[in-house]
Scaffold this motif. Sequence first.
Motif, PDB file in Angstrom:
ATOM      1  N   ALA A 153      -0.455   1.595  -8.532  1.00  0.00           N
ATOM      2  CA  ALA A 153       0.557   0.548  -8.655  1.00  0.00           C
ATOM      3  C   ALA A 153       0.255  -0.345  -9.853  1.00  0.00           C
ATOM      4  CB  ALA A 153       0.609  -0.282  -7.378  1.00  0.00           C
TER       5      ALA A 153
ATOM      6  N   ILE B 244       5.276  -4.058 -10.569  1.00  0.00           N
ATOM      7  CA  ILE B 244       5.442  -5.460 -10.194  1.00  0.00           C
ATOM      8  C   ILE B 244       5.224  -6.324 -11.430  1.00  0.00           C
ATOM      9  CG2 ILE B 244       4.531  -7.342  -8.774  1.00  0.00           C
ATOM     10  CD1 ILE B 244       3.743  -5.291  -6.687  1.00  0.00           C
TER      11      ILE B 244
ATOM     12  N   LYS C 173       8.873   8.649 -10.086  1.00  0.00           N
ATOM     13  CA  LYS C 173       8.990   7.254  -9.678  1.00  0.00           C
ATOM     14  C   LYS C 173       9.599   7.216  -8.274  1.00  0.00           C
ATOM     15  CE  LYS C 173       9.608   2.684 -10.290  1.00  0.00           C
ATOM     16  NZ  LYS C 173       8.555   1.739  -9.950  1.00  0.00           N
TER      17      LYS C 173
ATOM     18  N   LEU D 163       6.427  -2.100  -0.006  1.00  0.00           N
ATOM     19  CA  LEU D 163       7.090  -1.589  -1.213  1.00  0.00           C
ATOM     20  C   LEU D 163       6.804  -0.093  -1.214  1.00  0.00           C
ATOM     21  CD1 LEU D 163       6.025  -4.392  -3.728  1.00  0.00           C
ATOM     22  CD2 LEU D 163       8.158  -4.222  -2.419  1.00  0.00           C
TER      23      LEU D 163
ATOM     24  N   ILE E  64       1.752  -1.309  -0.747  1.00  0.00           N
ATOM     25  CA  ILE E  64       2.320  -1.176  -2.089  1.00  0.00           C
ATOM     26  C   ILE E  64       2.031   0.240  -2.562  1.00  0.00           C
ATOM     27  CG2 ILE E  64       2.301  -2.032  -4.459  1.00  0.00           C
ATOM     28  CD1 ILE E  64       1.294  -4.710  -3.365  1.00  0.00           C
TER      29      ILE E  64
ATOM     30  N   HIS F 212       8.701   4.529  -5.890  1.00  0.00           N
ATOM     31  CA  HIS F 212       8.560   3.198  -5.301  1.00  0.00           C
ATOM     32  C   HIS F 212       9.295   2.159  -6.147  1.00  0.00           C
ATOM     33  CE1 HIS F 212       5.075   5.663  -4.009  1.00  0.00           C
ATOM     34  NE2 HIS F 212       5.273   5.069  -2.849  1.00  0.00           N
ATOM     35  N   PRO F 213       9.579   1.003  -5.580  1.00  0.00           N
ATOM     36  CA  PRO F 213      10.453   0.033  -6.246  1.00  0.00           C
ATOM     37  C   PRO F 213       9.844  -0.600  -7.498  1.00  0.00           C
ATOM     38  CG  PRO F 213      10.269  -0.414  -3.884  1.00  0.00           C
ATOM     39  CD  PRO F 213       9.208   0.573  -4.223  1.00  0.00           C
ATOM     40  N   THR F 214      10.735  -1.242  -8.246  1.00  0.00           N
ATOM     41  CA  THR F 214      10.344  -2.106  -9.358  1.00  0.00           C
ATOM     42  C   THR F 214      10.668  -3.546  -8.964  1.00  0.00           C
ATOM     43  OG1 THR F 214      10.715  -0.413 -11.041  1.00  0.00           O
ATOM     44  CG2 THR F 214      10.802  -2.717 -11.760  1.00  0.00           C
TER      45      THR F 214
ATOM     46  N   THR G  57       4.829   1.848  -7.730  1.00  0.00           N
ATOM     47  CA  THR G  57       5.418   0.515  -7.740  1.00  0.00           C
ATOM     48  C   THR G  57       5.109  -0.180  -9.065  1.00  0.00           C
ATOM     49  OG1 THR G  57       5.079   0.333  -5.355  1.00  0.00           O
ATOM     50  CG2 THR G  57       5.511  -1.703  -6.546  1.00  0.00           C
TER      51      THR G  57
END
Length: 331
Positions: free
Chosen positions: A202, A224, A252, A236, A218, A254-256, A222
């Motif tokens: 991450a 962040i 990709k 996340l 996480i 996982h979220p941004t 991700t």
Amino acid sequence: MSKECDGASAQASGDLHGIVDALISSYREDPRGHHINKRFTPSRQEITEVIDLLLQIFYPGYHGRQNLSDEDLLYHVGTLVSNLRDKLGRQIERCLCFQDETVDAGRLDVPKCRQRGRDVARAFVSRLPDVRRRLLLDVQAAYDGDPAAASMDEIILAYPGLLAVTVHRVAHELYLLGVPLMPRIMSEWAHMRTGADIHPGANIGDSFFIDHATGVVIGETTDIGAHVKLYQGVTLGALSLPQHSRGARGLKRHPTVEDDVTIYANATVLGGKTVLGQGSVVGGSVFLTKSVAGGQRVAIEAPRLRVASPSQGSPAVGGSELDASILDFDI
């Protein structure tokens, strides 16, 4: 000893032999779950000692030796960094050899692993001043973000969120340097100690704060930004994939999370295409799989609260009657 005892011992011994034989057979028949006839395994104990050395380097006087003075620092820090480089080099060597031996024993080249371990350890040590600079921003973010914090000393000595972030910053650097296995061993050590599960892959920006830490997850891909604050129980994560979706590795998933975002307790944000825009706020217990524009606030509708009197068995607030038995308790 009686004949009965002798017979029981013989039976127990026979049962034990049968159990051992069955276990040996399982090792030979199924290659999963054992590391037999191989030479190299990283030492989790020594990797934990590496973490301890790093805590002493990043936060001198709080971890390890106390009563430090300016006169002590040069020798003290020099000794710590030298020991760190040696231990780290040995364990990186073992991780590299472990990977080669596990994937293809024929390509195992111990001298190459040893040299690579030394080179990576030196490269990592050169990054320590910048890692510490970023960690001090994390300490400041925790102090600014938590009115309950009496001092930065309290945060360094007691806050599990800072410990989780500290270990992550280290594991992430090793992850970027291509070290196998060790970053994950470090992150799972921190997971066990703090309740926060942060994958070493991450990417986390400056001034990051996890309040309470427990239950935070996480994922690997991700991203962040800076000045992000998470509360306990935030996930996340990735959307579920079909079984055996090995091709998803490296994608990709996982979220941004952009700069200046706050995510409250037990919120779940999933998916590699999901973006939380700059300055957005995600309320507690929200479940998100779609992006949120910058500056927006997301919350679930407030639930209807129903309060029933145990003696009356009917709700004082709300619509339909409640089962009074679920409210029949003593305080």
